[in-house]
Design an enzyme around this catalytic site. Sequence first.
Site, short mmCIF file in Angstrom:
data_model
loop_
_atom_site.label_atom_id
_atom_site.label_comp_id
_atom_site.label_asym_id
_atom_site.label_seq_id
_atom_site.Cartn_x
_atom_site.Cartn_y
_atom_site.Cartn_z
N LYS A 160 0.84 -1.20 0.00
CA LYS A 160 0.00 0.00 0.00
C LYS A 160 0.88 1.25 0.00
CE LYS A 160 -3.73 2.03 2.84
NZ LYS A 160 -4.55 1.81 4.07
N SER A 197 -9.24 2.21 3.77
CA SER A 197 -8.37 2.91 2.84
C SER A 197 -7.49 1.97 2.01
CB SER A 197 -7.48 3.89 3.61
OG SER A 197 -6.67 3.21 4.55
N SER A 221 -9.66 -0.22 7.79
CA SER A 221 -9.06 -0.14 6.46
C SER A 221 -8.51 -1.44 5.91
CB SER A 221 -7.96 0.93 6.45
OG SER A 221 -8.52 2.20 6.61
#
Length: 518
Positions: free
Chosen positions: A127, A202, A226
């Site tokens: 990420k 996220s 997330s």
Amino acid sequence: MSKKAVVGKKRISATTGARTKSGVKIPGRTAAAAKAASNKSARMRPPKGPVWQWSAGETAAAIRSGAIAAVEVLDAHLERMRAVNPKLNAVVVDLSEEARKAAMAADKARAKGRELGPLHGVPITIKENVDYEGRPNPNGVPAQMKIIAPSDAPVVRNLKRAGAIVIGLTNTPEFSFRGFTDNPLHGLTLNPWNPDITCGGSSGGAGAAVAAGIGTIGHGNDIGGSLRWPAHCNGIVTIKPTQGRVPAYNESSATERPMMSHLMSAQGPLVRSVADARLALEVMSQRDPRDPWWVPAPLTGPKPKRPIKVALAKLPADMDVDPSVRAALRQSADHLERAGYQVSEVEVPAIDGVWQTWCDIIANEVAVMQEAGMLAVTTGDFHTAWGGIKAKSKACDLVGWMRLTAARNTHIRAWQLFLEDHPVVLAPTTVKPTPGPRADAVSVERASELFWNDLRFISAINVLGLPSAVVPVALHEGRPIGVQLIAGRYREDLALDAAAAIEKRVGMLVHRLWQRMD
């Protein structure tokens, strides 16, 4: 694709599994060991299906045995990325060039008989909100593109040391602060199941990539859901570890994160199977001295008295719950009961108060430490989503802040005592169907509704610091539905055991997705 992949004394296609004859040298510490390994490898069969569909564990075993070369595995995943990512926009930084060098080095290491890590040659994604040495760490914000990581974050370092090969960095919303993955730097990430629903956030880029077949493991993180929300949206598996299980640190950060942000956030994997969640968690949780909160806790603990009691969380009366969610929870409870668990519907400790404590801590900490700087460089969508969280929070002074942190201890103690009697809690991820890709930017009121009504059982768990797995259970009108399995501190094994019991009866939903995509 015409390239072939080595399989013992045969070769398999990196995408079709067709085999032809070839020789391969299996190194070892002695000639006898090499011969034994070679004979064993020759008898092994590669996993079924295209290479990019193999699990992380299967891929690592195939590379280790000589059934396939790391370069051939990489080719399969890069081809898959080129085929599906332009539409999804899940991977936003292509690292294929350096990944190829790493794969070639991985094959050379195996050929020389060197010690191989548990993820040797396995393609993964990271990420784009943790440090990746030499790369910008913008966290979805154009103004932060000049922030260059001087070193790898602990989770990246641990994955690389295990032999994993990073093929790309995945998308995240601005400051990783929304449950919907969209930003002015890279744009919107789509859900591979349906472009009209969100891929979550996220860690939405990681979730969409893994579900679509780009990389076997997607790294993500979770301070309010997330990891678990994208797992639900994309029909995949995750484990949000106990706080302190996986080390975290970004050397590129100008300042340290506030204390409660440390105590409510966790790094973890997004994967397609429970077995891969266990493997990735073990690799990610290795020690790094840069994180003062890291705990050297064992990955397994004593088994509870059987039958293990599971609390099916009673949903608060004020929650607007879709019938499909109730059905999925009941179905999950039935799967667990068939697996030997004892399930009963029970009211869990003060879920509303736990969520409110999370919301108040997040809102006040950000308002004091970060809000002005964040609002100055973010879009109106971010302002709306952030306004939705603030609208449900209560501003507090120093005395109020001290009371909040004290309340957190009270909530954790209550849950720990509850988990003594019910070692696993079965709870929803969301109580409503997956919304559109920018639903939190519609209005402050809609954003508030999403966090308070829909995702209450996700964000509340962060303030407790407890481990929680998500496993897909069903499809409703083409939308995946996952459930949470929550366990006591450092008992990820119990949460994953329960998730595995459900997975055994449901199977992997992504197989249905791949049939539709291909």
